[in-house]
Design a protein around this motif. Structure first.
Motif, mmCIF file in Angstrom:
data_model
loop_
_atom_site.group_PDB
_atom_site.id
_atom_site.type_symbol
_atom_site.label_atom_id
_atom_site.label_comp_id
_atom_site.label_asym_id
_atom_site.label_seq_id
_atom_site.Cartn_x
_atom_site.Cartn_y
_atom_site.Cartn_z
ATOM 1 N N ARG A 244 14.674 11.398 -8.026
ATOM 2 C CA ARG A 244 13.930 11.168 -6.788
ATOM 3 C C ARG A 244 12.431 11.054 -7.046
ATOM 4 O O ARG A 244 11.734 10.236 -6.429
ATOM 5 N N ARG A 245 11.919 11.890 -7.930
ATOM 6 C CA ARG A 245 10.492 11.824 -8.251
ATOM 7 C C ARG A 245 10.148 10.484 -8.892
ATOM 8 O O ARG A 245 9.088 9.899 -8.602
ATOM 9 N N LEU A 246 11.021 10.007 -9.764
ATOM 10 C CA LEU A 246 10.781 8.713 -10.393
ATOM 11 C C LEU A 246 10.752 7.601 -9.352
ATOM 12 O O LEU A 246 9.852 6.759 -9.334
ATOM 13 N N ARG A 247 11.745 7.611 -8.477
ATOM 14 C CA ARG A 247 11.818 6.563 -7.456
ATOM 15 C C ARG A 247 10.615 6.645 -6.517
ATOM 16 O O ARG A 247 10.022 5.627 -6.155
ATOM 17 N N SER A 248 10.255 7.842 -6.127
ATOM 18 C CA SER A 248 9.106 8.030 -5.249
ATOM 19 C C SER A 248 7.818 7.531 -5.911
ATOM 20 O O SER A 248 6.993 6.869 -5.273
ATOM 21 N N ALA A 249 7.660 7.836 -7.203
ATOM 22 C CA ALA A 249 6.455 7.406 -7.923
ATOM 23 C C ALA A 249 6.385 5.888 -8.020
ATOM 24 O O ALA A 249 5.304 5.295 -7.879
ATOM 25 N N LEU A 250 7.522 5.240 -8.258
ATOM 26 C CA LEU A 250 7.525 3.781 -8.357
ATOM 27 C C LEU A 250 7.156 3.142 -7.021
ATOM 28 O O LEU A 250 6.517 2.086 -6.983
ATOM 29 N N LYS A 251 7.556 3.782 -5.929
ATOM 30 C CA LYS A 251 7.176 3.284 -4.607
ATOM 31 C C LYS A 251 5.680 3.520 -4.354
ATOM 32 O O LYS A 251 4.958 2.623 -3.914
ATOM 33 N N ALA A 252 5.246 4.746 -4.636
ATOM 34 C CA ALA A 252 3.856 5.113 -4.326
ATOM 35 C C ALA A 252 2.852 4.346 -5.184
ATOM 36 O O ALA A 252 1.784 3.952 -4.702
ATOM 37 N N PHE A 253 3.197 4.133 -6.441
ATOM 38 C CA PHE A 253 2.258 3.516 -7.380
ATOM 39 C C PHE A 253 2.629 2.066 -7.684
ATOM 40 O O PHE A 253 2.454 1.592 -8.809
ATOM 41 N N LYS A 254 3.116 1.368 -6.691
ATOM 42 C CA LYS A 254 3.589 -0.010 -6.897
ATOM 43 C C LYS A 254 2.461 -0.975 -7.239
ATOM 44 O O LYS A 254 2.719 -2.048 -7.790
ATOM 45 N N ALA A 364 -4.012 9.388 -0.220
ATOM 46 C CA ALA A 364 -4.371 9.353 1.200
ATOM 47 C C ALA A 364 -3.468 8.393 1.965
ATOM 48 O O ALA A 364 -3.036 8.683 3.089
ATOM 49 N N ALA A 365 -3.167 7.250 1.360
ATOM 50 C CA ALA A 365 -2.300 6.262 2.017
ATOM 51 C C ALA A 365 -0.894 6.816 2.223
ATOM 52 O O ALA A 365 -0.244 6.538 3.245
ATOM 53 N N ASN A 366 -0.424 7.607 1.283
ATOM 54 C CA ASN A 366 0.915 8.178 1.422
ATOM 55 C C ASN A 366 0.953 9.241 2.516
ATOM 56 O O ASN A 366 1.986 9.417 3.172
ATOM 57 N N TRP A 367 -0.149 9.948 2.716
ATOM 58 C CA TRP A 367 -0.171 10.882 3.847
ATOM 59 C C TRP A 367 -0.245 10.117 5.164
ATOM 60 O O TRP A 367 0.371 10.505 6.156
ATOM 61 N N ASP A 368 -0.964 9.007 5.152
ATOM 62 C CA ASP A 368 -1.021 8.178 6.360
ATOM 63 C C ASP A 368 0.368 7.710 6.771
ATOM 64 O O ASP A 368 0.658 7.581 7.969
ATOM 65 N N LYS A 398 8.132 14.033 1.942
ATOM 66 C CA LYS A 398 8.586 14.290 0.573
ATOM 67 C C LYS A 398 7.878 13.359 -0.406
ATOM 68 O O LYS A 398 7.442 13.781 -1.484
ATOM 69 N N ARG A 399 7.755 12.090 -0.023
ATOM 70 C CA ARG A 399 7.061 11.139 -0.900
ATOM 71 C C ARG A 399 5.593 11.512 -1.054
ATOM 72 O O ARG A 399 5.033 11.444 -2.156
ATOM 73 N N ALA A 400 4.948 11.939 0.024
ATOM 74 C CA ALA A 400 3.551 12.367 -0.063
ATOM 75 C C ALA A 400 3.415 13.584 -0.971
ATOM 76 O O ALA A 400 2.459 13.702 -1.751
ATOM 77 N N TYR A 402 5.519 14.468 -3.508
ATOM 78 C CA TYR A 402 5.743 14.077 -4.895
ATOM 79 C C TYR A 402 4.535 13.327 -5.459
ATOM 80 O O TYR A 402 4.160 13.508 -6.627
ATOM 81 N N THR A 403 3.928 12.489 -4.645
ATOM 82 C CA THR A 403 2.763 11.738 -5.091
ATOM 83 C C THR A 403 1.613 12.686 -5.421
ATOM 84 O O THR A 403 0.968 12.561 -6.474
ATOM 85 N N ALA A 404 1.361 13.645 -4.557
ATOM 86 C CA ALA A 404 0.283 14.604 -4.791
ATOM 87 C C ALA A 404 0.564 15.455 -6.026
ATOM 88 O O ALA A 404 -0.349 15.736 -6.817
ATOM 89 N N GLU A 405 1.816 15.866 -6.208
ATOM 90 C CA GLU A 405 2.160 16.657 -7.388
ATOM 91 C C GLU A 405 1.952 15.852 -8.664
ATOM 92 O O GLU A 405 1.506 16.385 -9.686
ATOM 93 N N ALA A 406 2.275 14.558 -8.616
ATOM 94 C CA ALA A 406 2.083 13.710 -9.786
ATOM 95 C C ALA A 406 0.606 13.592 -10.153
ATOM 96 O O ALA A 406 0.247 13.477 -11.327
ATOM 97 N N LEU A 407 -0.258 13.645 -9.155
ATOM 98 C CA LEU A 407 -1.690 13.451 -9.371
ATOM 99 C C LEU A 407 -2.450 14.747 -9.600
ATOM 100 O O LEU A 407 -3.632 14.724 -9.941
ATOM 101 N N GLN A 408 -1.791 15.879 -9.410
ATOM 102 C CA GLN A 408 -2.474 17.169 -9.526
ATOM 103 C C GLN A 408 -3.138 17.375 -10.897
ATOM 104 O O GLN A 408 -4.286 17.835 -10.951
ATOM 105 N N PRO A 409 -2.472 17.046 -12.030
ATOM 106 C CA PRO A 409 -3.142 17.265 -13.322
ATOM 107 C C PRO A 409 -4.434 16.480 -13.476
ATOM 108 O O PRO A 409 -5.340 16.909 -14.187
ATOM 109 N N THR A 410 -4.523 15.326 -12.803
ATOM 110 C CA THR A 410 -5.712 14.478 -12.931
ATOM 111 C C THR A 410 -6.752 14.763 -11.855
ATOM 112 O O THR A 410 -7.951 14.844 -12.142
ATOM 113 N N LEU A 411 -6.289 14.934 -10.617
ATOM 114 C CA LEU A 411 -7.223 15.051 -9.493
ATOM 115 C C LEU A 411 -7.474 16.484 -9.037
ATOM 116 O O LEU A 411 -8.320 16.718 -8.180
#
Length: 492
Positions: A244-254, A364-368, A398-400, A402-411
């Motif tokens: 699910r995280r992989l699929r969510s990331a591919l959607k969020a970071f298309k 931010a777009a994913n929270w929107d 859930k997608r928002a 997962y997206t935030a968790e993916a970006l936590q190490p960087t942001l």
């Protein structure tokens, strides 16, 4: 099966194991001669992923050993009795590494001959820590035969010991001249598998962050494969989350990684395959807790069989379907596609942009998307249709998350806060949805019980419990939503 907690040290040929008295009773050293054959594919696919498969004779644990990649400081080891054949891997173990081999032949790639002296720290009859002093001759097989010799010391925690004692042993070994080994295993000293291919991305770019995250989730998915095949606790859940995280990331970071539509569909398929057993597992445990909380006189008829044994049987049947799917070409094609995704993705223009600039906007777009889904749901007047629309809010949250968790190490911290806030929305909507689904399941089971002439009184009680839980979550949601929206404004 066991969990290894050990420390490995490199030592010189002249190294002297220090006196360990005072830590516990010292027994030994006792000598062993060990011979181990290591199996892998010709291109070392197991070694590249940190997997070890060997056949060892000699010592106290002769047999076949499969060591899975290290996670949270420990490695899982699966054992199998010694077989006569020195060339054929037992089918049970070969099955557990299929996600890595993907049909390639397993053959002997190396041999280790070890002269081992073992010292054990004990408390009476209870083993605490085992210290193995190994002089090793390693032979690598291939086009050219290569021989390497070295010496190392391992300190392994036994069932009766604790990490504090292991740390004290390690301190004495280091004081005597031992240095912590960078190699994860003896085999790692011998073999030099090609590093896993990974797309070249510039440091600090959105592409680097996204590819690193995708690689970590591919590794997470693969690490759960053998555990799912063994039906280990929580393995299906963890593998499903990775997909699910992989699929969510591919959607969020298309805009960062493009052209992944078909891969997203295959990840959705895998999630659905895993979901049946997981959902049955969760709801069976849920009903078990509720029944256990009722007074005995309120539990009537064979309800525990229907909600326990019968659901468990369906769960086992679902596991068989999972195993079939994990042994099929479609699954292996998906794994190959995931490897290709990490090694050679189609990178969009956004990949070259600074990570903080581009990825903050994506978060931010994913929270929107969550707020828009909520507004859409609230505009629906018909209650049943609104409930369906609120399920879209949960998926967006859930997608928002997962997206935030993916970006936590960087942001950093803001993404951690956003992930937590999105998770809160996901959980309260999930509590409502779970209560609704549980009521539907109970109603179906009650009807089957009624037709069989069974007492259905307890089903009614459980339906009432679930209805109350669903309604409580429904009533609490507006307040949670208002607080979350306000908190997100401060984060973004």
């Amino acid at each position: 099966m066991g969990i290894e907690i050990e420390d490995k040290f490199d030592v010189s040929p002249e190294y002297v194991v220090p006196d360990l008295s005072g830590l516990a009773d010292v027994v030994g050293p006792k000598g062993y001669q060990l011979v181990a054959l290591y199996f892998d594919t010709p291109d070392l696919r197991l070694a590249a992923r940190g997997v070890t498969l060997r056949r060892r004779r000699g010592g106290s644990d002769a047999g076949w050993h499969l060591k899975l990649p290290k996670a949270k400081g420990v490695r899982q080891e699966i054992t199998h009795p010694l077989t006569r054949s020195t060339k054929i891997v037992p089918a049970e173990l070969a099955e557990l590494v299929r996600a890595y081999t993907r049909g390639a032949e397993l053959k002997v790639v190396a041999e280790l001959e070890t002269r081992r002296n073992v010292t054990v720290l004990r408390d009476g009859e209870t083993g605490l820590v085992e210290i193995a002093d190994d002089r090793v001759k390693g032979t690598v097989y291939g086009e050219d035969v290569r021989i390497v010799r070295w010496r190392e010391v391992e300190a392994e925690l036994l069932d009766g010991g604790d990490q504090a004692l292991l740390a004290k042993v390690g301190k004495r070994l280091r004081k005597a001249g031992a240095t912590p080994s960078e190699a994860t295993s003896k085999l790692a000293k011998l073999l030099e598998p090609a590093p896993l291919p990974k797309a070249p991305t510039k440091p600090g770019t959105a592409g680097e962050t996204v590819i690193d995250y995708l690689a970590s989730q591919v590794a997470a998915l693969l690490s759960q494969d053998p555990r799912v095949r063994r039906a280990e606790d929580d393995a299906v859940h963890q593998m499903r989350v990775a997909s699910r995280r992989l699929r969510s990331a591919l959607k969020a970071f298309k805009t960062v990684v493009t052209g992944t539509g078909s891969l997203q569909e295959e990840l959705q398929w895998l999630g659905a395959v895993l979901g049946e057993a997981r959902d049955l597992e969760v709801i069976r445990a849920r009903f078990g807790r509720e029944l256990a909380g009722l007074a005995p006189e309120l539990v009537t008829g064979p309800i525990q069989v229907r909600l326990g044994t019968d659901l468990h049987k369906r769960e086992e049947e679902a596991y068989e379907r999972i195993k079939d799917a994990l042994s099929g070409d479609r699954y292996y094609t998906l794994l190959n596609s995931l490897d290709a995704l990490v090694a050679a993705p189609n990178l969009g223009k956004a990949a070259a942009k600074p990570a903080e600039e581009r990825l903050s906007a994506i978060a931010a777009a994913n929270w929107d998307r969550v707020t828009k889904a909520y507004d859409t749901a609230q505009a629906v007047e018909e209650p049943e249709r609104r409930e369906i629309a609120m399920h879209d809010v949960r998926k967006a949250a859930k997608r928002a998350r997962y997206t935030a968790e993916a970006l936590q190490p960087t942001l950093g911290k803001n993404m951690a806060k956003l992930a937590k806030l999105a998770e809160g929305i996901q959980e309260i909507l999930g509590a409502h949805q779970d209560g609704v689904v549980a009521q539907e399941t109970l109603a179906k089971e009650a009807e089957s019980a009624r037709q069989a002439g069974e007492d259905t009184f307890t089903y009614g009680l459980l339906i009432g419990i679930e209805r109350n839980a669903a309604e409580r979550a429904h009533d609490e949601f507006p307040g949670v939503w208002a607080k979350t929206v306000e908190a997100v404004r401060k984060v973004l």
